[in-house]
Design a protein around this motif. Sequence first.
Motif, PDB file in Angstrom:
ATOM      1  N   GLY A   1       6.093  -3.196  -8.079  1.00 62.34           N
ATOM      2  CA  GLY A   1       5.464  -3.455  -6.786  1.00 62.34           C
ATOM      3  C   GLY A   1       5.056  -2.156  -6.106  1.00 62.34           C
ATOM      4  N   PHE A   2       5.933  -1.169  -6.158  1.00 64.93           N
ATOM      5  CA  PHE A   2       5.634   0.151  -5.594  1.00 64.93           C
ATOM      6  C   PHE A   2       4.396   0.752  -6.248  1.00 64.93           C
ATOM      7  CE2 PHE A   2       5.995   4.758  -5.615  1.00 64.93           C
ATOM      8  CZ  PHE A   2       6.339   5.057  -4.307  1.00 64.93           C
ATOM      9  N   ALA A   3       4.327   0.641  -7.584  1.00 65.67           N
ATOM     10  CA  ALA A   3       3.176   1.176  -8.315  1.00 65.67           C
ATOM     11  C   ALA A   3       1.889   0.490  -7.877  1.00 65.67           C
ATOM     12  CB  ALA A   3       3.381   0.989  -9.819  1.00 65.67           C
ATOM     13  N   GLY A   4       1.946  -0.826  -7.664  1.00 61.99           N
ATOM     14  CA  GLY A   4       0.768  -1.543  -7.200  1.00 61.99           C
ATOM     15  C   GLY A   4       0.303  -1.061  -5.837  1.00 61.99           C
ATOM     16  N   GLY A   5       1.239  -0.807  -4.942  1.00 66.00           N
ATOM     17  CA  GLY A   5       0.885  -0.306  -3.617  1.00 66.00           C
ATOM     18  C   GLY A   5       0.222   1.059  -3.673  1.00 66.00           C
TER      19      GLY A   5
ATOM     20  N   ILE B   1       3.359   9.287  -9.768  1.00 62.22           N
ATOM     21  CA  ILE B   1       4.512   8.546  -9.242  1.00 62.22           C
ATOM     22  C   ILE B   1       4.522   7.118  -9.770  1.00 62.22           C
ATOM     23  CG2 ILE B   1       5.504   7.567  -7.136  1.00 62.22           C
ATOM     24  CD1 ILE B   1       4.553  10.139  -5.687  1.00 62.22           C
ATOM     25  N   GLN B   2       3.357   6.479  -9.779  1.00 65.56           N
ATOM     26  CA  GLN B   2       3.331   5.084 -10.213  1.00 65.56           C
ATOM     27  C   GLN B   2       3.358   4.940 -11.737  1.00 65.56           C
ATOM     28  OE1 GLN B   2       0.567   2.823 -11.406  1.00 65.56           O
ATOM     29  NE2 GLN B   2      -0.389   4.669 -12.192  1.00 65.56           N
ATOM     30  N   ASN B   3       3.160   6.046 -12.465  1.00 66.29           N
ATOM     31  CA  ASN B   3       3.261   5.992 -13.927  1.00 66.29           C
ATOM     32  C   ASN B   3       4.711   5.882 -14.400  1.00 66.29           C
ATOM     33  OD1 ASN B   3       0.566   6.017 -14.485  1.00 66.29           O
ATOM     34  ND2 ASN B   3       0.540   8.016 -15.460  1.00 66.29           N
ATOM     35  N   PHE B   4       5.629   6.308 -13.561  1.00 64.73           N
ATOM     36  CA  PHE B   4       7.054   6.251 -13.936  1.00 64.73           C
ATOM     37  C   PHE B   4       7.478   4.825 -14.312  1.00 64.73           C
ATOM     38  CE2 PHE B   4      11.528   5.657 -12.926  1.00 64.73           C
ATOM     39  CZ  PHE B   4      12.132   6.698 -13.611  1.00 64.73           C
ATOM     40  N   PRO B   5       7.248   3.835 -13.433  1.00 60.54           N
ATOM     41  CA  PRO B   5       7.652   2.471 -13.828  1.00 60.54           C
ATOM     42  C   PRO B   5       6.849   1.916 -14.994  1.00 60.54           C
ATOM     43  CG  PRO B   5       6.463   2.450 -11.733  1.00 60.54           C
ATOM     44  CD  PRO B   5       6.769   3.874 -12.048  1.00 60.54           C
ATOM     45  N   GLU B   6       5.631   2.414 -15.217  1.00 52.37           N
ATOM     46  CA  GLU B   6       4.861   1.947 -16.368  1.00 52.37           C
ATOM     47  C   GLU B   6       5.535   2.365 -17.677  1.00 52.37           C
ATOM     48  OE1 GLU B   6       0.783   3.077 -16.172  1.00 52.37           O
ATOM     49  OE2 GLU B   6       0.310   1.649 -14.583  1.00 52.37           O
ATOM     50  N   GLY B   7       6.065   3.590 -17.706  1.00 46.57           N
ATOM     51  CA  GLY B   7       6.792   4.035 -18.886  1.00 46.57           C
ATOM     52  C   GLY B   7       8.036   3.195 -19.122  1.00 46.57           C
TER      53      GLY B   7
ATOM     54  N   ILE C   1       7.642  -6.028  -0.555  1.00 43.34           N
ATOM     55  CA  ILE C   1       8.073  -4.927   0.319  1.00 43.34           C
ATOM     56  C   ILE C   1       7.862  -3.583  -0.378  1.00 43.34           C
ATOM     57  CG2 ILE C   1      10.091  -3.859   1.408  1.00 43.34           C
ATOM     58  CD1 ILE C   1      11.150  -6.718   1.889  1.00 43.34           C
ATOM     59  N   SER C   2       8.175  -3.533  -1.663  1.00 41.38           N
ATOM     60  CA  SER C   2       7.992  -2.301  -2.427  1.00 41.38           C
ATOM     61  C   SER C   2       6.518  -1.921  -2.493  1.00 41.38           C
ATOM     62  CB  SER C   2       8.559  -2.473  -3.843  1.00 41.38           C
ATOM     63  OG  SER C   2       9.936  -2.756  -3.815  1.00 41.38           O
ATOM     64  N   LEU C   3       5.651  -2.924  -2.623  1.00 39.83           N
ATOM     65  CA  LEU C   3       4.206  -2.654  -2.612  1.00 39.83           C
ATOM     66  C   LEU C   3       3.793  -2.017  -1.292  1.00 39.83           C
ATOM     67  CD1 LEU C   3       1.373  -4.839  -3.992  1.00 39.83           C
ATOM     68  CD2 LEU C   3       1.219  -4.045  -1.630  1.00 39.83           C
ATOM     69  N   MET C   4       4.321  -2.542  -0.181  1.00 34.96           N
ATOM     70  CA  MET C   4       4.003  -1.991   1.138  1.00 34.96           C
ATOM     71  C   MET C   4       4.467  -0.536   1.245  1.00 34.96           C
ATOM     72  SD  MET C   4       2.511  -4.432   2.899  1.00 34.96           S
ATOM     73  CE  MET C   4       2.727  -3.977   4.616  1.00 34.96           C
ATOM     74  N   VAL C   5       5.660  -0.258   0.702  1.00 34.61           N
ATOM     75  CA  VAL C   5       6.187   1.113   0.747  1.00 34.61           C
ATOM     76  C   VAL C   5       5.317   2.038  -0.097  1.00 34.61           C
ATOM     77  CG1 VAL C   5       8.137   2.588   0.112  1.00 34.61           C
ATOM     78  CG2 VAL C   5       8.553   0.368   1.193  1.00 34.61           C
ATOM     79  N   GLY C   6       4.941   1.587  -1.296  1.00 37.55           N
ATOM     80  CA  GLY C   6       4.081   2.406  -2.151  1.00 37.55           C
ATOM     81  C   GLY C   6       2.735   2.673  -1.505  1.00 37.55           C
ATOM     82  N   PHE C   7       2.151   1.656  -0.899  1.00 35.74           N
ATOM     83  CA  PHE C   7       0.876   1.810  -0.207  1.00 35.74           C
ATOM     84  C   PHE C   7       0.992   2.847   0.907  1.00 35.74           C
ATOM     85  CE2 PHE C   7      -2.272   0.903   2.980  1.00 35.74           C
ATOM     86  CZ  PHE C   7      -3.400   0.481   2.285  1.00 35.74           C
ATOM     87  N   THR C   8       2.060   2.747   1.689  1.00 39.47           N
ATOM     88  CA  THR C   8       2.251   3.654   2.827  1.00 39.47           C
ATOM     89  C   THR C   8       2.417   5.098   2.366  1.00 39.47           C
ATOM     90  OG1 THR C   8       3.310   1.874   4.094  1.00 39.47           O
ATOM     91  CG2 THR C   8       3.667   4.135   4.855  1.00 39.47           C
ATOM     92  N   ILE C   9       3.224   5.311   1.327  1.00 40.80           N
ATOM     93  CA  ILE C   9       3.450   6.674   0.833  1.00 40.80           C
ATOM     94  C   ILE C   9       2.151   7.279   0.307  1.00 40.80           C
ATOM     95  CG2 ILE C   9       4.574   8.027  -0.981  1.00 40.80           C
ATOM     96  CD1 ILE C   9       7.043   6.276  -0.587  1.00 40.80           C
ATOM     97  N   MET C  10       1.369   6.497  -0.461  1.00 46.95           N
ATOM     98  CA  MET C  10       0.107   7.021  -0.974  1.00 46.95           C
ATOM     99  C   MET C  10      -0.879   7.274   0.152  1.00 46.95           C
ATOM    100  SD  MET C  10      -1.370   8.014  -3.699  1.00 46.95           S
ATOM    101  CE  MET C  10      -2.857   8.982  -3.473  1.00 46.95           C
ATOM    102  N   MET C  11      -0.889   6.422   1.155  1.00 50.25           N
ATOM    103  CA  MET C  11      -1.763   6.627   2.306  1.00 50.25           C
ATOM    104  C   MET C  11      -1.415   7.942   3.021  1.00 50.25           C
ATOM    105  SD  MET C  11      -2.242   4.213   5.690  1.00 50.25           S
ATOM    106  CE  MET C  11      -0.486   4.397   6.135  1.00 50.25           C
ATOM    107  N   ILE C  12      -0.122   8.179   3.207  1.00 51.27           N
ATOM    108  CA  ILE C  12       0.319   9.415   3.859  1.00 51.27           C
ATOM    109  C   ILE C  12      -0.092  10.630   3.035  1.00 51.27           C
ATOM    110  CG2 ILE C  12       2.346  10.768   4.531  1.00 51.27           C
ATOM    111  CD1 ILE C  12       3.702   8.072   5.220  1.00 51.27           C
TER     112      ILE C  12
END
Length: 271
Positions: free
Chosen positions: A48-52, A168-174, A254-265
């Motif tokens: 979810g984080f990776a998607g965000g 950052i989002q490649n980590f869960p892909e591995g 929720i994790s998607l929202m967190v990932g989106f926010t971090i990438m936006m920042i």
Amino acid sequence: MIEVFENLSPVTQAFLATLFTWGMTAIGASLVFATKKINQRLLDSMLGFAGGVMIAASYWSLLSPAIDMSENHPIGSWFPAAFGFLFGGIFIFIMNKIVPHLHPNAKLNDAEGIKPKRLSRSTLLVFAVTLHNIPEGLAVGIAFGALATGNTEATLAGAIALALGIGIQNFPEGVAVSMPLRGEGMSRGKSFMYGQFSGMVEPFAAVLGAMAVAFFEPILSYALSFAAGAMIFVVAEEVIPGSQEKGNKDLASISLMVGFTIMMILDVALG
């Protein structure tokens, strides 16, 4: 360190940046050396984080600059972004129908693309993630290649922010590739190799993207939008459904929202 990076050509910058993203895939895959199985809630939250991250990067790093670059387009500033975005999604859709691949947690009979002959489950899993890593590599390459055009909307800090987010989002892909293979009985070494191999395509895609826009500046806004459309298709078709199919919908959202926010920042602060 940044000064040394600035003195390199955009193609070299793109290649080095995607070596980092590939390395993050390898770090995720290396978890097989520590455990045979990862907690499903943790994996779903990482997906979810990776998607965000990918959604935020698609807008702030790719679509928004593409629109700004097209102010003087005869049809309208929206046209290159709209055309490139849709074309990127259609491209991945077509590739999904052609390349044989299998999503994590799917049964072998559910393999997509041209019906595979004598391809193992592990190979099909790698094909799936490799196929979907292509737009990520292209996105990073195009962002760095844009620097060679002299366009004021393209900045080194913005390209680095994109590479950081993709890494950052490649980590869960591995993790998503190596862990299922380990759980099925494959050795730790082979599970790791298959997992990290999925990210190997990114440096090649990045070099291709950087060279294309560096030599053909008029396609820059289309190329940025193309990468955004391809990434959004991957998120909608695989990442979000994959993060929720085991029932952890709220946690994944929720994790998607967190990932989106971090990438936006990252994008706003650095870009």
